[in-house]
Design a protein around this motif. Structure first.
Motif, PDB file in Angstrom:
ATOM      1  N   GLY A  12       1.743  15.003  27.560  1.00 26.87           N
ATOM      2  CA  GLY A  12       0.871  13.841  27.526  1.00 26.87           C
ATOM      3  C   GLY A  12       0.317  13.414  28.866  1.00 26.87           C
ATOM      4  N   ASP A  13       0.244  14.317  29.840  1.00 26.60           N
ATOM      5  CA  ASP A  13      -0.334  13.959  31.133  1.00 26.60           C
ATOM      6  C   ASP A  13      -1.864  13.943  31.049  1.00 26.60           C
ATOM      7  OD1 ASP A  13       2.190  13.791  32.131  1.00 26.60           O
ATOM      8  OD2 ASP A  13       2.145  15.725  33.165  1.00 26.60           O
ATOM      9  N   GLN A  14      -2.486  13.290  32.036  1.00 25.33           N
ATOM     10  CA  GLN A  14      -3.942  13.193  32.023  1.00 25.33           C
ATOM     11  C   GLN A  14      -4.595  14.555  32.216  1.00 25.33           C
ATOM     12  OE1 GLN A  14      -5.539  10.333  34.744  1.00 25.33           O
ATOM     13  NE2 GLN A  14      -7.634  10.557  34.001  1.00 25.33           N
ATOM     14  N   TYR A  15      -4.053  15.336  33.120  1.00 20.51           N
ATOM     15  CA  TYR A  15      -4.530  16.699  33.346  1.00 20.51           C
ATOM     16  C   TYR A  15      -3.382  17.488  33.970  1.00 20.51           C
ATOM     17  CZ  TYR A  15      -5.589  14.099  37.633  1.00 20.51           C
ATOM     18  OH  TYR A  15      -5.516  13.262  38.710  1.00 20.51           O
ATOM     19  N   PRO A  16      -3.431  18.810  33.916  1.00 18.60           N
ATOM     20  CA  PRO A  16      -2.301  19.616  34.397  1.00 18.60           C
ATOM     21  C   PRO A  16      -2.084  19.467  35.902  1.00 18.60           C
ATOM     22  CG  PRO A  16      -3.758  20.918  32.997  1.00 18.60           C
ATOM     23  CD  PRO A  16      -4.477  19.641  33.301  1.00 18.60           C
ATOM     24  N   SER A  17      -0.840  19.276  36.285  1.00 18.86           N
ATOM     25  CA  SER A  17      -0.484  19.311  37.702  1.00 18.86           C
ATOM     26  C   SER A  17      -0.547  20.757  38.183  1.00 18.86           C
ATOM     27  CB  SER A  17       0.930  18.762  37.895  1.00 18.86           C
ATOM     28  OG  SER A  17       1.867  19.611  37.236  1.00 18.86           O
ATOM     29  N   GLN A  18      -0.425  20.950  39.483  1.00 20.63           N
ATOM     30  CA  GLN A  18      -0.455  22.313  40.012  1.00 20.63           C
ATOM     31  C   GLN A  18       0.687  23.138  39.439  1.00 20.63           C
ATOM     32  OE1 GLN A  18      -3.072  23.366  41.937  1.00 20.63           O
ATOM     33  NE2 GLN A  18      -2.196  25.360  41.409  1.00 20.63           N
ATOM     34  N   GLU A  19       1.837  22.493  39.292  1.00 15.93           N
ATOM     35  CA  GLU A  19       2.989  23.191  38.717  1.00 15.93           C
ATOM     36  C   GLU A  19       2.722  23.575  37.265  1.00 15.93           C
ATOM     37  OE1 GLU A  19       7.773  22.619  39.020  1.00 15.93           O
ATOM     38  OE2 GLU A  19       6.602  20.870  38.382  1.00 15.93           O
ATOM     39  N   GLU A  31       2.800  22.791  22.157  1.00 18.02           N
ATOM     40  CA  GLU A  31       2.457  22.592  20.750  1.00 18.02           C
ATOM     41  C   GLU A  31       1.526  21.403  20.529  1.00 18.02           C
ATOM     42  OE1 GLU A  31       5.832  22.368  18.210  1.00 18.02           O
ATOM     43  OE2 GLU A  31       6.227  24.518  18.297  1.00 18.02           O
ATOM     44  N   ILE A  32       1.829  20.262  21.162  1.00 18.52           N
ATOM     45  CA  ILE A  32       1.070  19.032  20.920  1.00 18.52           C
ATOM     46  C   ILE A  32       0.609  18.448  22.250  1.00 18.52           C
ATOM     47  CG2 ILE A  32       1.137  16.687  19.984  1.00 18.52           C
ATOM     48  CD1 ILE A  32       3.362  17.617  18.097  1.00 18.52           C
ATOM     49  N   ILE A  33      -0.668  18.089  22.311  1.00 18.32           N
ATOM     50  CA  ILE A  33      -1.216  17.383  23.470  1.00 18.32           C
ATOM     51  C   ILE A  33      -1.622  15.982  23.023  1.00 18.32           C
ATOM     52  CG2 ILE A  33      -3.177  17.225  25.048  1.00 18.32           C
ATOM     53  CD1 ILE A  33      -3.156  20.223  25.300  1.00 18.32           C
ATOM     54  N   SER A  34      -1.186  14.976  23.757  1.00 13.07           N
ATOM     55  CA  SER A  34      -1.592  13.599  23.483  1.00 13.07           C
ATOM     56  C   SER A  34      -2.588  13.148  24.544  1.00 13.07           C
ATOM     57  CB  SER A  34      -0.379  12.665  23.495  1.00 13.07           C
ATOM     58  OG  SER A  34      -0.804  11.316  23.404  1.00 13.07           O
ATOM     59  N   ARG A  35      -3.729  12.623  24.089  1.00 10.57           N
ATOM     60  CA  ARG A  35      -4.731  12.098  25.010  1.00 10.57           C
ATOM     61  C   ARG A  35      -4.720  10.573  25.029  1.00 10.57           C
ATOM     62  NH1 ARG A  35      -5.398  14.717  28.753  1.00 10.57           N
ATOM     63  NH2 ARG A  35      -7.306  13.580  29.226  1.00 10.57           N
ATOM     64  N   HIS A  36      -3.670   9.972  24.550  1.00  9.17           N
ATOM     65  CA  HIS A  36      -3.577   8.517  24.490  1.00  9.17           C
ATOM     66  C   HIS A  36      -3.768   7.912  25.880  1.00  9.17           C
ATOM     67  CE1 HIS A  36      -2.435   4.602  23.042  1.00  9.17           C
ATOM     68  NE2 HIS A  36      -1.494   4.501  23.964  1.00  9.17           N
TER      69      HIS A  36
END
Length: 251
Positions: A12-19, A31-36
């Motif tokens: 559920g992060d805003q965008y992927p970190s470098q890691e 499996e699941i991405i939350s854009r909340h």
């Protein structure tokens, strides 16, 4: 253990970190991405990445860039089957929004709250849950036009066993409740919405019931009494129906 064998069930992060970018490149499954809370600003950078194993997106307001970029994202995620749309979803930049508008042509409608859910069936995105308020003026007595609208909407709802629970809400800006009868409506729904398991109705049904039952019961109880009768008759006519709801304030 290779990351391709590791599953992150919820991200559920805003965008992927470098890691996270490194892990994704190494095959980490999500499996699941939350854009909340993250799609309020036009930052779609998260869509530039591929998320192996992605099956569901929650609270998605949509893509601010273009329809094609949404299509590209979906094509990179063939396992994605379910998307829960935020109430502020940008339908014109999504294939299900474009398909809905094309399917409903020449009629116009507004998709209301709560947010819709789309579900992929045989490579087509259909609405597993949707509330529609038809915006067009309908000539007095235009029951056939109402049926055409409902039939068109029904083609955007899944009809297969792969999506057994389907919710549809219907309302009309035009005052169809002034002339349509509850039996008219039951007939229309039986012929065109037999695959729906939960039906929701807006103000137009309240107008119908108030007109039909005011002469039978006290005015303050007409809608309640009418709805009990309507729900019973509708569920008898549609055995798959599991729930019927009424919203006299509309959607």
């Amino acid at each position: 253990m290779p990351l391709s064998r590791v599953v992150c069930r919820y991200w559920g992060d805003q965008y992927p970190s470098q890691e996270m970018k490194t892990w994704l490149a190494q095959g980490l499954n999500i499996e699941i991405i939350s854009r909340h809370s993250y799609d309020g600003q036009p930052d779609d950078s998260w869509m530039a990445y591929t998320y192996p194993g992605l099956t569901c997106i929650e609270d998605w307001k949509g893509n601010h860039r273009s329809l094609q970029s949404t299509i590209d994202f979906l094509q990179r995620h063939p396992l994605l089957k379910r998307i829960e749309l935020d109430p502020a979803h940008i339908f014109e930049n999504a294939p299900w929004g474009v398909a809905f508008a094309n399917r409903m042509h020449p009629y116009s409608c507004k998709i209301g709250r709560p947010p819709a859910t789309v579900f992929k069936v045989d490579e087509e995105w259909l609405y597993k849950s949707i509330r529609v308020s038809f915006q067009d003026d309908i000539p007095h007595g235009g029951v056939e036009i109402v049926e055409t609208m409902v039939r068109k909407m029904g083609t955007m709802l899944p009809q297969s066993s792969s999506s057994p629970w389907v919710t549809a809400g219907i309302d009309f800006l035009s005052p169809v409740g002034e002339y349509m009868t509850s039996e008219d409506l039951i007939g229309i729904l039986t012929r065109n919405s037999s695959h729906v398991t939960n039906l929701q109705f807006g103000k137009f049904l309240c107008d119908i019931l108030a007109r039909e039952y005011t002469q039978i019961v006290e005015p303050g109880f007409a809608i309640d009494a009418g709805f009990r009768s309507f729900r019973e008759r509708l569920m008898q006519a549609m055995p798959m129906l599991d729930g019927v709801e009424l919203y006299c304030q509309g959607f």
